[in-house]
Structures are given as structure tokens and as C-alpha cells.
Design a protein around this motif. Sequence first.
Motif, short mmCIF file in Angstrom:
data_model
loop_
_atom_site.label_atom_id
_atom_site.label_comp_id
_atom_site.label_asym_id
_atom_site.label_seq_id
_atom_site.Cartn_x
_atom_site.Cartn_y
_atom_site.Cartn_z
N VAL A 272 5.70 24.24 24.90
CA VAL A 272 4.39 24.71 24.24
C VAL A 272 4.88 25.72 23.83
CG1 VAL A 272 2.06 25.20 24.69
CG2 VAL A 272 3.16 23.57 26.31
N LEU B 285 -2.76 20.18 20.51
CA LEU B 285 -3.40 20.08 21.97
C LEU B 285 -5.03 20.46 21.69
CD1 LEU B 285 -1.04 22.43 23.69
CD2 LEU B 285 -1.31 19.96 23.93
N ARG C 188 -13.25 21.60 29.33
CA ARG C 188 -12.83 21.89 28.06
C ARG C 188 -13.05 21.09 26.70
NH1 ARG C 188 -7.55 25.93 27.32
NH2 ARG C 188 -6.55 23.79 27.48
N PHE D 94 -3.28 12.50 28.40
CA PHE D 94 -2.95 13.69 29.02
C PHE D 94 -4.51 14.27 29.90
CE2 PHE D 94 -4.04 17.25 26.37
CZ PHE D 94 -4.34 16.83 24.97
N HIS E 207 -5.55 18.35 31.52
CA HIS E 207 -4.93 19.78 31.65
C HIS E 207 -5.54 20.21 33.09
CE1 HIS E 207 -3.33 23.45 30.38
NE2 HIS E 207 -4.39 24.19 30.59
N ARG F 263 4.36 19.77 30.25
CA ARG F 263 4.41 20.75 29.19
C ARG F 263 4.42 22.08 29.68
NH1 ARG F 263 -0.92 17.74 29.29
NH2 ARG F 263 -1.98 19.61 29.97
N LEU F 264 5.63 22.57 29.43
CA LEU F 264 5.96 23.96 29.62
C LEU F 264 5.82 25.04 28.75
CD1 LEU F 264 9.27 23.57 31.72
CD2 LEU F 264 6.91 23.39 32.57
N TYR G 245 0.07 36.33 29.36
CA TYR G 245 -0.06 35.60 28.21
C TYR G 245 -0.86 36.44 27.07
CZ TYR G 245 -0.22 31.26 31.37
OH TYR G 245 0.11 30.24 32.33
#
Length: 366
Positions: free
Chosen positions: A34, A82, A131, A159, A161, A215-216, A347
Motif C-alpha cells: 500500500v 482503493l 465506509r 476485498f 477492509h 495489503r500491507l 500514520y
Amino acid sequence: MYRRSWIDIDLNTIRENYRICRSRIDPSMDIMAVVKADAYGHGDTEVSRALRSCGVRHFAVSNLEEAVRVRSAVPDGQILVLGYTPAELAGEIYENRICQAVYSPEYALELCARTDRRIMAHFAVDTGMNRIGFDADDPEKCAEEIRRLSARFDTQGIFTHLCCADTDDGADFTAGQVGKFRKTVGRLADLKIPYVHCMNSAGSLRHAPYGNLARLGIVLYGLKPDMSNVLPDGVKSAMRWQSVVAMVKKVHKGESIGYGCSYTARSEMTVATVPTGYADGYSRRLSNTGRVFVRGHEAPIVGRVCMDQMMIDVTGADGVQLGDRVVLLDENYNADDMAAEIGTIGYEVICDIGKRVPRIYRGCPL
Ligand SMILES: *Cc1c(COP(=O)(O)O)cnc(C)c1O
């Protein structure tokens, strides 16, 4: 490059973080790096190239501008947006061979209306985060909606999340999310969708694997999803943010420092001024709270962080002088440590570092 405030990024550290994660994740799973938000502030072009050179083929970004930049960096990579891309750009998505997250019937139809081409799609499933995604509270209905629309796309993935995978308290919720996702995917088995993915860094490090792609994000940059987490041995921050001492002076007992006179000297002290401020993304919330490092000595921030400068207490440090390097972040005091001081997450700290702070790369790939 002149040295006022700058960041050294060690691409070998990012590669090593990747290798460590790779060795801990089930070999049947591919890894998607990511690299959204300019690779969490590290530079998406350089990071994508570095990871491509050690075998990563999948990349995820947040929008089409990022996708197009990563496309030039890794011409043979698979790149997934994404989140939302304006439907008018459906043609560009196709031309640049980008995969787009498709997350609702309305959005799917808008995209289809804007191009005759079949765009590569990863269908997003909402398993509880609320979301984006097709609602999987009813996995049967969710699967049928995706089935109906999937024929209009070149369907590459499905996918979801995980939004609580980073804490022990979230374990049951995470199991519920994976369960709903599994049910939805199970109903679409006949479509043979190439990629099934739900694991972010926290999911990959802390939960049983599901799917064939992880997904890293944050862990590749050497930081923790949550303060309470333990990173695998050897994973470390790849970023070292430095500035310099611009001035050293004595401040006498009773004098104040900075805007709002928020700090008053209780005794004579030695204060240095450092030319980095909140316009560089150094949080103003660190005023009178944060710390930096000069000559190996911890120097507290005194007074408010200004737009372009800050003041630090170097009373205990020997011989600090004009031009000395000041470490704001490194592998020993990283963005997670800074975040803990101001009630946010690593982050946010790394994404906030401004574009006027140049990134300098070590360990560049050929
Ligand atoms: C940002 C993001 C990730 C990566 O999360 P990390 O916690 O940084 O590993 C994975 N998937 C989606 C959908 C994301 O938005």
C-alpha cells in the motif's frame, strides 16, 4: 540541496521490512504494497521501485493521480485504486491499466456509463466498517449484486477492509468481518475471481490468514498499526528527519519563550532555535511537549512550535552550536513515539510531513 529540514529514507530498510513480513505471511498469499499518500510520506515512486525490485507486483493507492505516478514507476505492476475515482475518468483508468475499487451499484453503473471498455475491478465488500462497499450483512444479496455487475467489468478481485484488527478488543469483531466476507466470497466461487483480500498490516500480523493477497501498509514503513502491537523482530522505521541548530542563546530566569509566552524559564537556560515548524508538518501540538535530539542529548521543545521554527532546551547538552544536526525522528524515536505524545497515530505523523521537506534516498534500486 541545502540542509534546513530534510528526511533520509532508507529504501533498504523498507525492503528488509518487506522481507521480514514476507517470511511471516503464508507463502500462498501474494503481497500488495500500500503506497497511497505518497507511500505514507516516503515517496511512492522510489518505494514502489524498491519493492518491485524485490518481487512485489501489486500496489495500492488512494486515487488516480497516485495510480498514474506509480504506473510510470512500475510499468509492469498491478495497481489498485482503493477508493473513489470520478467516473468521468473511467477512460483514464482503462488507458493506464489501473484496477478500480467498485463499491456500490450506483458507482458501478456510473463507471460503466462513461466507457465502452471493461475496466479492471476489485469489488469492495462492507463487512462492518461502514465506509465503502457492497453491504455484506446479507451475504446472499451482496453476492448477487456483485455477480450481476461483475460481467460489466474485467473482475480481478474482491476485498473488504478490517477496521478493528489492531487490538485484542477487536478480535471478535474481526472474526465477524472475515466470516461475512468468507460467506460472500463463497457464493461467488464459480466466478473464479483471481484475488480475494482482506488483510491489512494488523490483520496479517495478528489474525489467521484468509484470501490470497495481503495489503500491507504501515508495517512496511516500520511502524505499528496500534501502539499496543509488537512488530516482528527487525522491522524498523525507514525514516530519519533532521534539521539543524540555527542559533544558540542564554535565556534568563523569568523570561518567556515564543508565541503567547507559553513557557517561562525557571532558571538560566541554554536555548537553541531549530528551523523546522508546523509548515513542515511538525505538529504544533508538540509545543512544550515534544522532544528532539542534539549530540545524543534529549532536548525538550520549549514554547510553541512556530510555522517555520521551534525552540529547544539544550541546557544539559555540551557545546551545542550553530549548524549542529538535530534529530526530529529516527528509528529510536520514531513517528509512533511522537504520535503517543500528542494522542494520534504514527500514520498521521508521517502523512503530515510537508512537501517542503526534501526526501533523500539511500539504498536506491538500479
Ligand atoms: C490504508 C489501507 C490499507 C493498509 O493499511 P495498513 O494499516 O497501513 O496496513 C489496506 N487496505 C485499505 C483498504 C486501506 O485503505
